[in-house]
Scaffold this motif. Structure first.
Motif, short mmCIF file in Angstrom:
data_model
loop_
_atom_site.label_atom_id
_atom_site.label_comp_id
_atom_site.label_asym_id
_atom_site.label_seq_id
_atom_site.Cartn_x
_atom_site.Cartn_y
_atom_site.Cartn_z
N ARG A 1 0.81 -1.22 0.00
CA ARG A 1 0.00 0.00 0.00
C ARG A 1 0.84 1.28 0.00
NH1 ARG A 1 -5.02 -0.94 -0.16
NH2 ARG A 1 -5.87 -2.94 0.51
N ILE A 2 2.15 1.13 -0.21
CA ILE A 2 3.05 2.28 -0.17
C ILE A 2 3.80 2.37 -1.50
CG2 ILE A 2 4.93 3.40 1.07
CD1 ILE A 2 2.38 2.97 2.76
N LEU A 3 3.83 3.56 -2.08
CA LEU A 3 4.52 3.81 -3.33
C LEU A 3 5.60 4.87 -3.12
CD1 LEU A 3 4.99 3.94 -6.41
CD2 LEU A 3 2.92 5.34 -6.58
N MET A 4 6.87 4.47 -3.25
CA MET A 4 7.97 5.42 -3.15
C MET A 4 8.45 5.78 -4.54
SD MET A 4 11.80 5.15 -1.49
CE MET A 4 12.55 4.58 -3.02
N ARG A 5 8.60 7.08 -4.78
CA ARG A 5 9.11 7.56 -6.07
C ARG A 5 10.44 8.25 -5.83
NH1 ARG A 5 4.81 10.74 -5.09
NH2 ARG A 5 5.15 12.12 -6.87
N MET A 6 11.47 7.76 -6.50
CA MET A 6 12.81 8.31 -6.32
C MET A 6 13.08 9.37 -7.38
SD MET A 6 15.56 8.33 -4.47
CE MET A 6 15.65 6.78 -3.54
N SER A 7 13.48 10.55 -6.93
CA SER A 7 13.86 11.61 -7.85
C SER A 7 15.26 11.35 -8.38
CB SER A 7 13.81 12.96 -7.13
OG SER A 7 14.22 14.01 -7.98
N MET A 8 15.41 11.37 -9.69
CA MET A 8 16.69 11.11 -10.33
C MET A 8 17.12 12.32 -11.16
SD MET A 8 17.42 7.92 -9.47
CE MET A 8 16.69 6.29 -9.13
N ASN A 9 18.40 12.61 -11.12
CA ASN A 9 19.01 13.62 -11.96
C ASN A 9 20.44 13.18 -12.26
OD1 ASN A 9 18.11 16.01 -13.24
ND2 ASN A 9 17.48 16.88 -11.28
N PRO A 10 21.06 13.69 -13.31
CA PRO A 10 22.47 13.37 -13.55
C PRO A 10 23.31 13.74 -12.33
CG PRO A 10 21.52 14.49 -15.45
CD PRO A 10 20.49 14.56 -14.36
N GLN A 11 24.36 12.96 -12.07
CA GLN A 11 25.19 13.21 -10.90
C GLN A 11 25.77 14.62 -10.91
OE1 GLN A 11 25.47 11.57 -8.16
NE2 GLN A 11 27.02 12.93 -7.26
N GLU A 12 26.11 15.15 -12.06
CA GLU A 12 26.65 16.50 -12.13
C GLU A 12 25.62 17.53 -11.64
OE1 GLU A 12 28.22 19.63 -15.53
OE2 GLU A 12 28.80 17.52 -15.71
N ILE A 13 24.35 17.33 -11.98
CA ILE A 13 23.28 18.22 -11.51
C ILE A 13 23.11 18.05 -10.00
CG2 ILE A 13 20.82 18.75 -11.65
CD1 ILE A 13 22.38 19.66 -14.09
N ILE A 14 23.13 16.83 -9.52
CA ILE A 14 23.02 16.60 -8.07
C ILE A 14 24.13 17.33 -7.33
CG2 ILE A 14 23.20 14.84 -6.27
CD1 ILE A 14 21.81 12.89 -8.21
N GLN A 15 25.35 17.22 -7.81
CA GLN A 15 26.49 17.84 -7.13
C GLN A 15 26.42 19.37 -7.17
OE1 GLN A 15 29.61 15.72 -9.36
NE2 GLN A 15 30.35 14.93 -7.41
N LYS A 16 25.96 19.92 -8.28
CA LYS A 16 26.02 21.36 -8.47
C LYS A 16 24.73 22.09 -8.10
CE LYS A 16 29.51 21.27 -12.13
NZ LYS A 16 29.83 21.64 -13.54
N VAL A 17 23.62 21.35 -7.95
CA VAL A 17 22.33 22.00 -7.77
C VAL A 17 21.56 21.46 -6.57
CG1 VAL A 17 20.11 22.50 -8.87
CG2 VAL A 17 22.18 22.43 -10.26
#
Length: 331
Positions: A183-199
């Motif tokens: 009954r639980i739905l987890m949605r993982m936010s994904m972005n390129p690693q460079e965007i994660i590091q810089k933003v």
């Protein structure tokens, strides 16, 4: 998160969770306030104080429990146990709503919120999906309160409906052994690693996000991916092409069988620019006049031609590399 100081409404000490947090953080200064939603001393701070204020923790009682209809993954957006976040994503929409004050706020009246969820589910003639994480990251919050574990264990007793939440964090270990009953739905936010590091300052890496999603899928949770927000940096095609390659390569076959994708393009604002310029002077500049246009009061979005090109690229890449995974929507 270990806060440097805690602002609290005295009424929180009438609740079990409030007393628990008071004991948990007894070595940290506690400052009484009248209203968690309007702390004058913090609202008057300069923009350059933004990152420092992210170390504060605010604890209160949530007053409004009004559900907002939604027509994407969920039926309703639900005010829940937290708002804001201790991470510092440069585009965060909560910064637009609360200006500088998007620090993490916890709400201790969780029993009241859970009772409304269960009652609404019982009274519905169909299964509903409740989005409980639209105002905060509940996986991050759970590291402080244990509220997500508490929520899953109690909502799983319901015979109807589902809960969903997005996250940028990989701290899912405590969730894996829970009896969630699907009954639980987890949605993982994904972005390129460079965007994660810089933003997306202060969030989990791409590799650990992928691993966490696989673990949740293996534990029987429903799972999804948000490619969000799509940031059209100078080399965006290379970045997002590589991201989709990594997802195709590292997502488990079990996860892929039950997966869906949401795609959300970044919106930005005058408030973001003002804060980021002073608080993060060396960060990536997200505003691009050549790609963006006005959208409402003080907001920016990508021009239709730029957005259209990016959407076509993402759809083509996903069709080639994750062809059996449906795209629910693009906004």
């Amino acid at each position: 998160m270990v806060p440097d100081k805690i602002f609290y409404e005295p009424a929180i000490l009438d609740y079990k969770l409030g007393k628990k947090l008071k004991h948990q953080f007894q070595q940290i200064p506690w400052i009484p306030i009248e209203n968690h939603n309007n702390i004058t001393s913090l609202r008057q701070n300069e923009n350059r104080e933004f990152a420092r204020m992210k170390r504060h923790l605010i604890i209160g009682v949530r007053k409004s429990l009004t559900y907002t209809p939604n027509h994407k993954v969920s039926d309703y957006l639900v005010p829940y146990t937290s708002s804001g976040c201790s991470a510092m994503c440069l585009y965060c929409y909560l910064v637009c709503n609360y200006n500088k004050c998007s620090y993490l706020r916890l709400f201790v009246n969780r029993e009241q919120m859970m009772e409304k969820l269960l009652k609404t589910a019982r009274n519905s003639d169909k299964d509903l999906v409740f989005e409980i994480g639209s105002n905060s990251d509940l996986v991050l919050e759970n590291t402080i309160t244990g509220n997500l574990e508490w929520t899953i264990e109690r909502f799983s007793l319901s015979e109807k409906s589902f809960l969903t939440f997005p996250t940028k964090f990989d701290h899912i270990g405590p969730l894996l052994p829970l009896n969630h009953r699907g009954r639980i739905l987890m949605r993982m936010s994904m972005n390129p690693q460079e965007i994660i590091q810089k933003v997306e300052f202060g969030t989990s890496s791409l590799q650990t996000r992928i691993a966490a999603l696989n673990q949740m899928g293996d534990a029987g949770y429903k799972v999804g991916i948000l490619i969000a927000p799509v940031v059209l940096a100078d080399n965006w095609k290379a970045l997002y092409g590589q991201l989709i390659d990594e997802l195709a390569d590292k997502l488990s076959e079990n996860t892929k069988k039950h997966l869906f994708i949401e795609i959300i393009f970044m919106t930005y604002s005058y408030v973001h620019r003002a804060i980021n310029t002073e608080a993060f002077p060396n960060a990536l500049e997200l505003y691009d006049k050549s790609l963006m246009t006005g959208r409402g009061r003080g907001k920016y979005c990508y021009r239709p031609e730029a957005r259209g090109e990016a959407e076509q690229f993402l759809r083509e890449q996903l069709a080639q590399k994750l062809k059996d995974v449906p795209i629910l929507y693009v906004v």
